[in-house]
Design an enzyme around this catalytic site. Structure first.
Site, short mmCIF file in Angstrom:
data_model
loop_
_atom_site.label_atom_id
_atom_site.label_comp_id
_atom_site.label_asym_id
_atom_site.label_seq_id
_atom_site.Cartn_x
_atom_site.Cartn_y
_atom_site.Cartn_z
N LEU A 1 0.90 -1.15 0.00
CA LEU A 1 0.00 0.00 0.00
C LEU A 1 0.93 1.20 0.00
CD1 LEU A 1 -2.82 -0.70 2.63
CD2 LEU A 1 -3.14 -0.20 0.20
N ASP A 2 0.66 2.19 -0.85
CA ASP A 2 1.60 3.31 -0.89
C ASP A 2 1.55 4.10 0.42
OD1 ASP A 2 -0.05 5.84 -1.14
OD2 ASP A 2 -0.83 4.77 -2.89
N VAL A 3 2.55 4.90 0.65
CA VAL A 3 2.74 5.56 1.92
C VAL A 3 1.56 6.45 2.30
CG1 VAL A 3 3.96 7.55 0.94
CG2 VAL A 3 4.45 6.86 3.30
#
Length: 272
Positions: A108-110
């Site tokens: 999951l992106d930041v």
């Protein structure tokens, strides 16, 4: 019994299969004192395998662990970060992150939050991150503006991204707010930052993105409180079986095997 080296390393919890391949490419792995080659087959009961000089033994094979984490905003979905940011492993107790060699499955992106699976099961990791897997992932997405029905239908049918059309998606309108819209999106693929990129391309950029479920594995189970942000729980046996059953049709082929198949196909074409 002989098996490909990268498969053995993943089964022993040393690294995921792709990470093991990279370790072999960097000459960090030796078989009976000789630098290992990608795709090489070994018998862990007979061959001496070392990684960075440390002996790998069948006795080192860890207990398989499966964890569901509710990833908070600003935390990166990697085992370590060159920029020194907090990683998902930092949210786990030391005995769990150090004693079992677990790693996140996919990312999951930041700037996104929500459900993330971590495990030391290299085979399951490979299957879950394989392009052919079809386990649906459910997202709650807040976008800027109010996309009309035609745009939502375009999103459902698939949008060109990097020259390829995305798979059909389930896109449902949950709530129309004063300036924004809340959507539920269910994907059966995982291109890099796919929802954010498609939303931007359609003219309705993402404000917040939260993954609420991976297949039937939900942050909020029926009649139980939602797994709080930054917290984790171990997957139940039925959840693990569900993941395994949904991915068992995917052929396990590492990059060495894929290159061999491609070479064989090219040779056949030349002979025609």
């Amino acid at each position: 019994m002989e098996a490909r080296l990268q498969k053995v390393l993943s089964e022993f919890g040393i690294a995921s299969r792709r990470e093991a391949e990279e370790m072999i490419r960097r000459s960090r792995v030796r078989i009976n004192g000789v630098v290992a080659q990608l795709g090489q087959k070994v018998d862990p009961q007979k061959d001496k395998i070392t990684v960075d000089g440390q002996l790998v033994s069948a006795r080192d094979r860890p207990t398989l662990v499966y964890v569901l984490l509710n990833k908070p905003l600003g935390v990166v979905s990697t085992c370590d970060d060159p920029q020194g940011r907090k990683t998902v492993l930092d949210l786990l107790p030391p005995d769990l992150r150090q004693g079992y060699g677990i790693h996140p499955v996919g990312r999951l992106d930041v700037n996104s939050t929500g459900a993330l699976i971590l495990t030391n099961d290299g085979e399951l990791t490979f299957r879950l991150t394989h392009p052919r897997h079809s386990i649906p992932k459910t997202y709650q997405v807040l976008v800027k503006g109010h996309p009309p029905k035609a745009v939502l239908e375009e999103w459902r049918q698939g949008v060109l991204l990097d020259g390829r059309k995305t798979r059909p998606a389930q896109v449902s309108l949950l709530e129309s707010l004063a300036e924004n819209t809340r959507l539920e999106i269910i994907l059966q693929e995982g291109k890099n930052r796919q929802i954010r990129r498609v939303a931007e391309q359609l003219g309705y950029p993402v404000i917040k993105l939260h993954r609420s479920a991976i297949g039937s594995i939900e942050l909020q189970k029926s009649q139980k409180p939602c797994l709080r942000e930054g917290k984790y729980r171990f997957l139940q046996d039925d959840e693990i079986r569900c993941l395994q059953n949904q991915t068992k049709h995917i052929p396990i082929k590492d990059s060495a095997e894929l290159r061999s198949v491609k070479k064989h196909e090219m040779a056949n074409k030349k002979d025609r």
